[in-house]
Motif scaffolding. Structure first.
Motif, short mmCIF file in Angstrom:
data_model
loop_
_atom_site.label_atom_id
_atom_site.label_comp_id
_atom_site.label_asym_id
_atom_site.label_seq_id
_atom_site.Cartn_x
_atom_site.Cartn_y
_atom_site.Cartn_z
N GLN A 52 -13.13 7.57 -49.53
CA GLN A 52 -12.09 8.36 -50.17
C GLN A 52 -10.80 8.28 -49.36
N GLU A 53 -9.68 8.15 -50.05
CA GLU A 53 -8.40 7.87 -49.41
C GLU A 53 -7.95 8.95 -48.41
N PRO A 54 -8.09 10.24 -48.71
CA PRO A 54 -7.70 11.24 -47.71
C PRO A 54 -8.50 11.14 -46.42
N ILE A 55 -9.78 10.73 -46.54
CA ILE A 55 -10.60 10.56 -45.34
C ILE A 55 -10.08 9.38 -44.52
N ALA A 56 -9.76 8.29 -45.22
CA ALA A 56 -9.21 7.12 -44.53
C ALA A 56 -7.93 7.48 -43.80
N ALA A 57 -7.06 8.22 -44.47
CA ALA A 57 -5.80 8.64 -43.84
C ALA A 57 -6.05 9.51 -42.62
N SER A 58 -7.05 10.40 -42.72
CA SER A 58 -7.39 11.26 -41.58
C SER A 58 -7.86 10.44 -40.39
N LEU A 59 -8.71 9.45 -40.65
CA LEU A 59 -9.21 8.59 -39.56
C LEU A 59 -8.05 7.84 -38.90
N ALA A 60 -7.11 7.36 -39.72
CA ALA A 60 -5.95 6.65 -39.17
C ALA A 60 -5.12 7.57 -38.29
N PHE A 61 -4.91 8.79 -38.76
CA PHE A 61 -4.06 9.73 -38.02
C PHE A 61 -4.71 10.14 -36.70
N PHE A 62 -5.95 10.58 -36.76
CA PHE A 62 -6.58 11.14 -35.56
C PHE A 62 -7.00 10.06 -34.56
N ASN A 63 -7.32 8.87 -35.03
CA ASN A 63 -7.67 7.82 -34.08
C ASN A 63 -6.45 7.25 -33.37
N SER A 64 -5.27 7.50 -33.93
CA SER A 64 -4.04 7.04 -33.25
C SER A 64 -3.30 8.20 -32.60
N ALA A 65 -3.83 9.43 -32.76
CA ALA A 65 -3.16 10.61 -32.20
C ALA A 65 -3.34 10.65 -30.69
N ASN A 66 -2.47 11.41 -30.04
CA ASN A 66 -2.62 11.55 -28.60
C ASN A 66 -3.80 12.47 -28.27
N GLU A 67 -4.19 12.49 -27.04
CA GLU A 67 -5.39 13.22 -26.62
C GLU A 67 -5.31 14.71 -26.96
N GLU A 68 -4.10 15.30 -26.81
CA GLU A 68 -3.96 16.74 -27.09
C GLU A 68 -4.21 17.04 -28.55
N GLU A 69 -3.63 16.21 -29.46
CA GLU A 69 -3.84 16.41 -30.89
C GLU A 69 -5.28 16.17 -31.28
N ALA A 70 -5.89 15.21 -30.63
CA ALA A 70 -7.21 14.74 -31.04
C ALA A 70 -8.36 15.61 -30.56
N THR A 71 -8.08 16.58 -29.72
CA THR A 71 -9.19 17.39 -29.19
C THR A 71 -9.09 18.86 -29.60
N GLN A 72 -8.35 19.13 -30.65
CA GLN A 72 -8.18 20.52 -31.09
C GLN A 72 -9.32 20.90 -32.03
N ASN A 73 -10.51 20.99 -31.49
CA ASN A 73 -11.67 21.35 -32.30
C ASN A 73 -11.48 22.73 -32.92
N GLY A 74 -11.95 22.85 -34.13
CA GLY A 74 -11.90 24.15 -34.81
C GLY A 74 -10.64 24.37 -35.61
N LYS A 75 -9.63 23.51 -35.43
CA LYS A 75 -8.39 23.65 -36.20
C LYS A 75 -8.52 22.95 -37.55
N HIS A 76 -7.54 23.22 -38.41
CA HIS A 76 -7.54 22.62 -39.74
C HIS A 76 -6.21 21.93 -40.01
N TRP A 77 -6.28 20.83 -40.73
CA TRP A 77 -5.12 20.08 -41.18
C TRP A 77 -5.24 19.85 -42.68
N LEU A 78 -4.10 19.63 -43.33
CA LEU A 78 -4.09 19.20 -44.73
C LEU A 78 -3.58 17.76 -44.77
N VAL A 79 -4.24 16.92 -45.54
CA VAL A 79 -3.76 15.56 -45.77
C VAL A 79 -3.15 15.53 -47.17
N TYR A 80 -1.85 15.26 -47.22
CA TYR A 80 -1.10 15.21 -48.49
C TYR A 80 -0.88 13.73 -48.80
N ASP A 81 -1.62 13.21 -49.78
CA ASP A 81 -1.61 11.78 -50.09
C ASP A 81 -1.01 11.57 -51.48
#
Length: 841
Positions: free
Chosen positions: A147-176
């Motif tokens: 699913q496209e929003p999942i793909a976009a999420s993987l692209a964002f978080f795998n390229s995010a910096n360490e601080e963004e990528a370790t915020q367990n428990g938080k929520h984001w919205l993917v607007y595609d």
């Protein structure tokens, strides 16, 4: 072990292909022109087929032989006619041509036989399967959908910096917001694992829709003013109309102007076209960003409304969301960016490339998917090697480890039970980069294994005898992903349910099997009963109808995934009413639906795998559904007339007239007909059903609820007032009230409320007939009605004489029979037609 590695964004307007190379993702460029994007556009020049930018250029010269936006027709039976070679092409075939062209982007000379292809999150099962079929027609041996929003999420978080990528428990919205579709997904992270909490989407909301509105609302009026072609607005959108070529030219100009207005406040539009009468027009006018914004405002608001629906459904506020990750080509429009942030109050993030994010994410996902192992059928392989000293009472081993790690090594621990004798274990990595060597197997084991960075690491755990002979039955495969976020699973976009008979209410209903947002793959076994006897060697049928859609809606409004018809002629013995049926339903990650049904009484089994890429319609089922709706309409018209709701009665009469026409056409259909008529009738039936069983009919739901509570209070009063109400009916009333909460939970779906009301009214009638005090009261009321209430007043007089004698003798069983005949003699009596149903109870 080999992973798929290749990810494809098969877009409405543009497509891309990317590959994970072990360290990062490379988006391949077209060897001609070196662009990353390939327009999803196909042109035909006689026998020659052109795909991409060159095809798009032909839109102005020969638009009738150029095709785009066919992704929006995936899963339908619609075909595109090519005048150039007098051939029809399906959306699947056109998509396959785009996928084949993308293969030419790969400069590494490696063969690509497997790929992850992305789809909108709101694609239904048929659209998903149509996409897979396009992949197979393009030459892929294995196609995995993402699913496209999942793909976009993987692209964002795998390229995010360490601080963004370790915020367990938080929520984001993917607007595609892409060229043809819109998806919004609510994403969370836990222990390096992405989870799609919920999503909404619209498969007909995207850049193409912006272009159309811009063309019709701004460009066409300017064109009419210049040329004097006053009929243009009405005639332009007509297929095979006089301005069909101009339509495609204007759509292209609208798209180009829209893109330029993302960086300029005004744009000049200039082109030449010739009418059918031979008049040539040179066109020139200006368009502004303000005009574009006004055209797309309503559609952008629709996308924001879907964001609000996701938040409301999950009891979340704007400040519960960290950011909105913006992807898709249409998010380049400044107005879109501004409105999303202003109207939601949530910070937007554009760090992921809106154009390439989906393809990049698909490649990351492909790096975690092991290629399917081909089945070898032409050689003989012994299943289990012969051991020198056969072993009995093998040990039982349970291993535990983290499937995702940011470290360079991971700890594997295990517990060993029933350990008798001497054994060894060995852990190896598939690429040969790690080998633990032979180690003694003990009650507790622990081992640090080395991981390759940013990829899937596949390990094999093997157990050996004292003589170092392998015990294959104890082998275990372990997958550990290092450095990348992985996916907890793809959510199911819609409920999956089966249609079952509601015998008490003489209708059918949906029974939920898998709820929306359940994580794929998923499997479930359910047990049902046969609701009527299916005689062997007869024409009677047992139908297992698997549906996709809201399980609270009427079955006729949902999409059929697959249907198994078990005909009596197939059976060697009668299938007795009340006998058990075991039904196992599985949905794979790529949305294949497997159904296995076992008729336990007669030991008969049938299995099907449904991967429908076009709608399947059973003519006999279609006829039965229309017949049921006609019967339902008769009853509702009678009720509306009794309540003097003549406006509603008239509306229902109009639907009934259309149903009668539809039924007549359905009766003329041949099950094996090659025409598309059965699909057209099925779609028309669904629309009529939706107009009656509307999920958004709030006013109807409120009316039905009011009637329900009024009748429930009446029964309550009877139970409290009359001592002769039978005990079994009191118990039935308490059971009905216990089921009340589910039916009354929504104000939008009237179907469940209507079912609850029907059950209550049936109980109310039973109380009247089986409570002597009530039976007497209602009998006396009816026989004293004026003569114009009865079909045959003289017959009612005879019934009254019989009833009075029964009352004198206090023979309430006889009085029930008389009262039944009195009711049948009234003008409003309706003879109920018993539906055939599915045979599942």
């Amino acid at each position: 072990m080999q992973t798929i590695n290749f990810g494809i964004d098969l877009g409405t307007t543009n497509s891309l292909i990317a590959r994970f190379n072990g360290k990062n993702v490379e988006v391949f460029k077209n060897p001609v022109g070196f662009k990353e994007t390939l327009p999803s556009c196909v042109a035909f020049r006689g026998e020659r087929i052109i795909v991409g930018d060159k095809a798009r250029e032909w839109l102005v010269k020969d638009p009738l032989n150029v095709f785009s936006s066919f992704k929006r027709k995936m899963g339908t039976g619609e075909n595109y006619f090519v005048p150039s070679n007098s051939t029809f092409y399906s959306p699947i075939e056109l998509s396959a041509l785009v996928l084949k062209e993308l293969k030419n982007f790969i400069h590494t000379s490696e063969a690509i036989d497997s790929a992850v292809i992305t789809i909108p999150a709101s694609f239904d099962t048929m659209q998903s399967n149509a996409t897979k079929k396009a992949g197979y027609e393009a030459g892929f041996k294995e196609v995995v959908l993402l699913q496209e929003p999942i793909a976009a999420s993987l692209a964002f978080f795998n390229s995010a910096n360490e601080e963004e990528a370790t915020q367990n428990g938080k929520h984001w919205l993917v607007y595609d917001l892409g060229g043809g579709t819109f998806d919004v997904a609510l994403v969370s992270i836990k222990e390096n694992e992405l989870k799609i909490v919920d999503h909404r989407g619209d498969n007909f909301l995207g850049g193409v829709d912006f272009d159309y509105s811009f063309m019709m609302e701004v460009m066409v009026p300017k064109l009419m003013a210049q040329t004097g072609l006053t009929e243009l607005k009405e005639e332009l959108p007509k297929q095979n109309g006089p301005y069909e070529k101009l339509f495609f030219i204007l759509m292209l100009k609208a798209e180009e102007a829209k893109k330029e207005l993302s960086v300029s406040s005004s744009v000049e539009v200039e082109f030449t076209f010739t009418t059918l009468s031979g008049n040539e027009h040179e066109v020139y006018f200006k368009v502004t960003d303000q005009e574009l914004n006004a055209c797309i405002a309503e559609k952008v608001s629709r996308s924001i409304q879907l964001i609000e629906e996701v938040l409301n459904a999950n009891a979340m506020l704007a400040n519960d969301v960290d950011e909105i990750i913006m992807i898709g080509g249409s998010t380049y429009i400044p107005y879109v960016r501004r409105m999303v942030e202003e109207q939601t109050g949530i910070k937007t993030n554009y760090s992921a490339d809106p154009t390439t994010a989906v393809a990049v994410g698909a490649a990351y996902y492909a790096a975690s998917k092991v290629k399917a192992t081909p089945v070898v059928t032409d050689i003989n392989v012994s299943e289990t090697p012969t051991l020198t000293n056969p072993v009995s009472n093998l040990p039982q081993i349970k291993l535990a480890y983290n499937k995702h790690s940011k470290d360079s090594e991971e700890y594997i621990t295990g517990m060993c039970q029933a350990l008798q004798g001497t054994y060894f274990y060995r852990i190896t990595r598939a690429d040969g980069g790690y080998d633990s060597g032979f180690k003694p197997l003990q009650a507790k084991i622990g081992e640090f294994v080395l991981l390759r960075k940013n990829t899937l690491n596949a390990f094999t755990f093997k157990v050996y005898t004292e003589q170092h002979e392998e015990l294959p039955t104890l082998q275990q495969l372990l997958d550990i992903t290092q450095g990348l976020f992985s996916l907890s699973g793809q959510p199911l976009p819609e409920d999956i349910c089966i249609e079952v008979d509601d015998v008490h209410n003489n209708t059918t209903r949906c029974e939920l099997v898998f709820e929306r947002n359940s994580i794929l793959p998923i499997s479930k076994t359910i047990y049902k009963e046969v609701s009527r006897t299916i005689k062997a060697k007869s024409d009677d049928q047992l139908i297992i109808n698997v549906l996709e859609g809201n399980h609270k809606a009427h079955p006729s409004t949902n999409q059929i995934i697959g249907l198994i018809e078990i005909n009596g002629k197939q059976l060697t013995a009668d299938l007795i009413k009340g006998s058990d049926i075991e039904i196992k339903i599985e949905v794979s990650e790529s949305r294949d639906v497997s159904v296995k049904a076992n008729l336990l009484l007669i030991d008969y089994e049938v299995a099907e795998v449904f991967s429908p890429s076009e709608k399947y319609v059973s003519v006999s089922k279609l006829r039965e559904e229309i017949k049921e709706m006609k019967n339902e309409m008769d009853v509702e018209i009678m009720k509306a007339t009794q309540q003097e709701d003549y406006e509603k009665a008239q509306e229902l009469h109009l639907i009934l007239e259309k149903l009668n026409e539809l039924y007549a056409k359905a009766m003329q259909l041949n099950e094996k007909s090659l025409s598309d008529e059965k699909y057209q009738l099925e779609e028309y039936k669904r629309k009529l059903a939706q107009s009656y069983f509307s999920n958004d009919n709030t006013s109807l739901s409120v009316k039905v609820k009011a009637e329900y509570y009024e009748n429930r209070n009446t029964i309550n009063y009877w139970i409290e007032t009359f001592d002769d109400v039978p005990a079994n009916l009191k118990t039935e009333f308490e059971q009905l009230k216990s089921n009340e909460a589910n039916a009354m939970a929504t104000t939008k779906s009237s179907f469940l409320v209507q079912g609850q009301l029907k059950t209550l009214n049936r109980l109310l009638n039973k109380m009247i007939f089986f409570t002597p005090t009530l039976l007497t009261s209602y009998y006396l009321h009816y026989i004293h009605l004026s003569s114009d209430h009865f079909k045959d007043p003289s017959l009612t007089k005879r019934f009254a004489e019989m009833g009075d004698k029964a009352l004198e003798r206090k023979n309430y069983e006889e009085l029930r029979g008389v009262f039944n005949q009195v009711l049948a003699n009234t003008h409003h009596a309706v003879s109920e037609v018993k539906i055939k149903g599915t045979g599942l109870g």
